[in-house]
Design a protein around this motif. Structure first.
Motif: not given
Length: 358
Positions: A3-4, A8-14, A31-34, A68-71
């Motif tokens: 697990a992150l 950690s940073t989660i990338g979001i497309l959209g 958790l952070k989001c980009h 980021v750590d996951v998208v």
């Protein structure tokens, strides 16, 4: 499959409202989001970071994913090339297979049908010859839908007789399409299923959905769906998620035919958090948004049970002008998306009206 950790940073497309609500849910867990989007949107207002660049700029997508750590993604029409580019630099969850299936109605219906799950009768319409063949296969009434990019009633034309099919195909600019037979359903239901990185599956209670002008109007829980049929609907959604090796929240829309031998017919799937699950933000301990974040980050899933009955109502266009009165309503939770312009058909927010659970 570890697990992150928080931070950690989660990338979001959209960058729309779904990305906004995902970002808020992630922040609750530390958790952070980009957010990456081709246009500025409401998600950037609450995310830790944002990038505005075309999805076709695969170098920019790779750079974003490398930070980021996951998208993940908040809409199903992310270009497959962009998803592939992101996947070169970071894990992408759910995987591109779900995008490829959901972006094409013909692939989607063929995929679901191959699992032995009922779908409405369908036939491809790519040219005049296949158009005429589809009419023979499906009959004189149905709905002609573009294979790609249709949503909220867009990209589709109702066909009432054979003479209307050719003009409808022209209305859709002869885009590759699917002719679907009409299903005499009593009402529509949608199943929100979440599948973890380890393959655990949980579902939310199934709402009764109503629509106006092709756009979701309300989602009410509990629905009148009998328990045995609700269990069957959840099993169907879980089977689809498993077949896609899915991670995150998946929406599966179905028609309900109470007197048919098979009372549930899949209409379409949405590989993302879903408008009909917005009620979970206030009627559940763990919303669909938090559970999606938990899943893509490799965390344990949260409980999906509800503690209240609820009706979610979308605020479309100038419905949002009444925000002061809506904010004053007792036993309700108002969610506004920060969009500057109220236009007809535009989702500006929603309100969840809660009651004690019956």
């Amino acid at each position: 499959m570890s697990a992150l950790p928080p931070g950690s940073t989660i990338g979001i497309l959209g960058g729309g409202q779904l990305g906004r609500m995902l970002s808020l849910a992630a922040a609750r867990l530390g958790l952070k989001c980009h957010v990456y989007s081709d246009v500025p949107g409401g998600a950037a207002d609450v995310a830790a970071a944002s990038t505005v660049a075309p999805y076709e700029n695969t170098n920019a997508v790779r750079a974003f994913a490398g930070s980021v750590d996951v998208v993940t993604y908040e809409f199903e029409n992310v270009p497959l090339a962009a998803a592939a580019a992101a996947g070169e630099a970071a894990p992408i969850r759910p995987g591109p297979k779900a995008l490829a299936v959901a972006q094409d109605r013909l692939k989607e219906k063929s995929f679901v049908s191959a699992l032995g799950i009922p779908v409405a009768p369908f036939a491809a319409v790519d040219d005049d010859a296949s158009r005429d063949a589809a009419l023979l296969a499906i009959g004189e009434s149905g709905i002609l839908k573009t294979r790609r990019f249709g949503y909220d009633g867009k990209g589709q034309v109702r066909i009432r007789n054979a003479a209307e099919l050719a003009p409808a195909f022209e209305t859709l600019r002869r885009a590759p399409s699917v002719l679907e037979g009409l299903v005499p359903f009593a009402y529509e239901v949608s199943v929100l299923v979440v599948r973890s990185l380890a393959g655990e599956i949980r579902t939310y209670d199934i709402p009764l959905n109503t629509h106006k002008d092709g756009i979701l109007d309300t989602s009410t829980v509990p629905s009148p769906l009998p328990p045995a049929h609700a269990a069957r609907a959840s099993d169907i959604a879980g089977a689809i998620a498993t077949a896609l090796d899915y991670v995150g929240v998946l929406g599966v829309e179905m028609f309900y035919l109470p007197d048919a031998p098979e009372p549930l017919v899949v209409n379409e799937i949405a590989p993302r958090v879903h408008n009909s699950g917005h009620w979970t933000m206030d009627a559940c301990l763990t919303s669909q948004f938090e559970n999606h974040i938990r899943a893509v980050a490799g965390w344990p899933l949260g409980p999906t049970g509800r503690h209240s009955d609820v009706t979610m109502t979308n605020l479309i266009g100038h419905d949002v002008d009444h925000w002061q009165a809506l904010a004053a309503e007792p036993d309700s939770a108002l969610h506004l998306y920060g969009k500057p312009d109220a236009r007809p058909g535009r989702k500006m927010g929603h309100i969840n009206r809660l009651k004690p659970r019956t």
